[in-house]
Design a protein around this motif. Structure first.
Motif, PDB file in Angstrom:
ATOM      1  N   MET A   1       0.827  -1.193   0.000  1.00  0.00           N
ATOM      2  CA  MET A   1       0.000   0.000   0.000  1.00  0.00           C
ATOM      3  C   MET A   1       0.870   1.255   0.000  1.00  0.00           C
ATOM      4  N   VAL A   2       0.346   2.300  -0.571  1.00  0.00           N
ATOM      5  CA  VAL A   2       1.051   3.575  -0.632  1.00  0.00           C
ATOM      6  C   VAL A   2       0.587   4.454   0.525  1.00  0.00           C
ATOM      7  N   ALA A   3       1.533   5.006   1.257  1.00  0.00           N
ATOM      8  CA  ALA A   3       1.202   5.886   2.378  1.00  0.00           C
ATOM      9  C   ALA A   3       0.806   7.260   1.857  1.00  0.00           C
ATOM     10  N   HIS A   4      -0.166   7.859   2.541  1.00  0.00           N
ATOM     11  CA  HIS A   4      -0.620   9.206   2.208  1.00  0.00           C
ATOM     12  C   HIS A   4      -1.010   9.917   3.504  1.00  0.00           C
ATOM     13  N   PRO A   5      -1.114  11.257   3.476  1.00  0.00           N
ATOM     14  CA  PRO A   5      -1.510  11.963   4.696  1.00  0.00           C
ATOM     15  C   PRO A   5      -2.934  11.604   5.104  1.00  0.00           C
ATOM     16  N   LEU A   6      -3.176  11.545   6.392  1.00  0.00           N
ATOM     17  CA  LEU A   6      -4.510  11.277   6.915  1.00  0.00           C
ATOM     18  C   LEU A   6      -5.526  12.271   6.355  1.00  0.00           C
ATOM     19  N   SER A   7      -5.100  13.494   6.126  1.00  0.00           N
ATOM     20  CA  SER A   7      -6.004  14.532   5.614  1.00  0.00           C
ATOM     21  C   SER A   7      -6.576  14.198   4.239  1.00  0.00           C
ATOM     22  N   HIS A   8      -5.978  13.236   3.526  1.00  0.00           N
ATOM     23  CA  HIS A   8      -6.459  12.844   2.196  1.00  0.00           C
ATOM     24  C   HIS A   8      -7.366  11.608   2.237  1.00  0.00           C
ATOM     25  N   PRO A  24       6.488  16.477  18.440  1.00  0.00           N
ATOM     26  CA  PRO A  24       5.421  16.934  19.342  1.00  0.00           C
ATOM     27  C   PRO A  24       4.072  16.282  19.015  1.00  0.00           C
ATOM     28  N   VAL A  25       3.797  16.113  17.735  1.00  0.00           N
ATOM     29  CA  VAL A  25       2.545  15.473  17.308  1.00  0.00           C
ATOM     30  C   VAL A  25       2.566  14.004  17.720  1.00  0.00           C
ATOM     31  N   ARG A  26       3.687  13.347  17.506  1.00  0.00           N
ATOM     32  CA  ARG A  26       3.820  11.930  17.841  1.00  0.00           C
ATOM     33  C   ARG A  26       3.586  11.707  19.340  1.00  0.00           C
ATOM     34  N   MET A  27       4.172  12.537  20.169  1.00  0.00           N
ATOM     35  CA  MET A  27       4.025  12.389  21.614  1.00  0.00           C
ATOM     36  C   MET A  27       2.571  12.587  22.042  1.00  0.00           C
ATOM     37  N   ARG A  28       1.898  13.570  21.457  1.00  0.00           N
ATOM     38  CA  ARG A  28       0.504  13.832  21.807  1.00  0.00           C
ATOM     39  C   ARG A  28      -0.384  12.660  21.390  1.00  0.00           C
ATOM     40  N   ARG A  58     -14.256   8.233  19.398  1.00  0.00           N
ATOM     41  CA  ARG A  58     -14.033   9.145  18.271  1.00  0.00           C
ATOM     42  C   ARG A  58     -12.987  10.170  18.656  1.00  0.00           C
ATOM     43  N   LEU A  59     -12.199  10.577  17.662  1.00  0.00           N
ATOM     44  CA  LEU A  59     -11.166  11.567  17.894  1.00  0.00           C
ATOM     45  C   LEU A  59     -11.137  12.521  16.707  1.00  0.00           C
ATOM     46  N   ALA A  60     -11.251  13.813  16.987  1.00  0.00           N
ATOM     47  CA  ALA A  60     -11.143  14.829  15.939  1.00  0.00           C
ATOM     48  C   ALA A  60      -9.687  15.261  15.839  1.00  0.00           C
ATOM     49  N   ILE A  61      -9.190  15.324  14.609  1.00  0.00           N
ATOM     50  CA  ILE A  61      -7.802  15.708  14.357  1.00  0.00           C
ATOM     51  C   ILE A  61      -7.806  16.872  13.378  1.00  0.00           C
ATOM     52  N   GLY A  62      -7.229  17.989  13.793  1.00  0.00           N
ATOM     53  CA  GLY A  62      -7.179  19.186  12.958  1.00  0.00           C
ATOM     54  C   GLY A  62      -6.357  18.974  11.702  1.00  0.00           C
ATOM     55  N   CYS A  63      -6.584  19.813  10.702  1.00  0.00           N
ATOM     56  CA  CYS A  63      -5.947  19.608   9.394  1.00  0.00           C
ATOM     57  C   CYS A  63      -4.423  19.712   9.451  1.00  0.00           C
ATOM     58  N   LYS A  64      -3.866  20.593  10.273  1.00  0.00           N
ATOM     59  CA  LYS A  64      -2.399  20.700  10.352  1.00  0.00           C
ATOM     60  C   LYS A  64      -1.778  19.406  10.849  1.00  0.00           C
ATOM     61  N   GLN A  68       0.286  15.659   8.818  1.00  0.00           N
ATOM     62  CA  GLN A  68       1.572  15.102   9.252  1.00  0.00           C
ATOM     63  C   GLN A  68       1.515  13.605   9.549  1.00  0.00           C
ATOM     64  N   ILE A  69       0.307  13.051   9.633  1.00  0.00           N
ATOM     65  CA  ILE A  69       0.149  11.635   9.949  1.00  0.00           C
ATOM     66  C   ILE A  69       0.060  10.842   8.658  1.00  0.00           C
ATOM     67  N   LEU A  70       1.010   9.937   8.444  1.00  0.00           N
ATOM     68  CA  LEU A  70       0.989   9.107   7.237  1.00  0.00           C
ATOM     69  C   LEU A  70       0.237   7.820   7.525  1.00  0.00           C
ATOM     70  N   VAL A  71      -0.692   7.480   6.619  1.00  0.00           N
ATOM     71  CA  VAL A  71      -1.523   6.292   6.791  1.00  0.00           C
ATOM     72  C   VAL A  71      -1.559   5.499   5.488  1.00  0.00           C
ATOM     73  N   GLU A  72      -2.015   4.266   5.587  1.00  0.00           N
ATOM     74  CA  GLU A  72      -2.285   3.455   4.401  1.00  0.00           C
ATOM     75  C   GLU A  72      -3.673   2.858   4.554  1.00  0.00           C
ATOM     76  N   GLN A  73      -4.327   2.656   3.434  1.00  0.00           N
ATOM     77  CA  GLN A  73      -5.658   2.069   3.470  1.00  0.00           C
ATOM     78  C   GLN A  73      -5.539   0.569   3.717  1.00  0.00           C
ATOM     79  N   VAL A  74      -6.442   0.057   4.561  1.00  0.00           N
ATOM     80  CA  VAL A  74      -6.481  -1.371   4.858  1.00  0.00           C
ATOM     81  C   VAL A  74      -7.565  -1.971   3.981  1.00  0.00           C
ATOM     82  N   GLU A  75      -7.204  -2.930   3.153  1.00  0.00           N
ATOM     83  CA  GLU A  75      -8.152  -3.516   2.213  1.00  0.00           C
ATOM     84  C   GLU A  75      -9.195  -4.395   2.893  1.00  0.00           C
ATOM     85  N   ASN A  76      -8.755  -5.288   3.769  1.00  0.00           N
ATOM     86  CA  ASN A  76      -9.665  -6.218   4.448  1.00  0.00           C
ATOM     87  C   ASN A  76      -9.486  -6.070   5.947  1.00  0.00           C
TER      88      ASN A  76
END
Length: 77
Positions: A1-8, A24-28, A58-64, A68-76
């Motif tokens: 899978m290709v990593a992309h920002p969570l915002s996408h 700082p983001v990682r620690m929070r 549920r957790l709300a995460i602001g756009c900034k 910065q958070i890289l994610v990949e889509q999970v197929e199954n």
């Protein structure tokens, strides 16, 4: 899978956190229980501000921060 920002990520997608580059983001997020390899569901995304869910929480995460958070889509999940 290709990593992309969570915002996408789109609502309804199941994603896995790949990396959280900024210290700082990682620690929070670690204090909230979100670490690399954590699987989440995107519940809402408006202009990069994202609401994710996990185990009934549920957790709300602001756009900034979501950019910065890289994610990949999970197929199954």
């Amino acid at each position: 899978m290709v990593a992309h920002p969570l915002s996408h990520s789109l609502p309804g997608q199941t994603i896995r956190i790949v990396a959280i580059p900024a210290k700082p983001v990682r620690m929070r997020l670690l204090s909230l229980g979100l670490a690399p390899k954590t699987t989440l569901t995107v519940l809402w995304n408006r202009a990069g501000t994202v609401v994710v869910g996990r185990d009934g929480d549920r957790l709300a995460i602001g756009c900034k921060i979501a950019k910065q958070i890289l994610v990949e889509q999970v197929e199954n999940p």
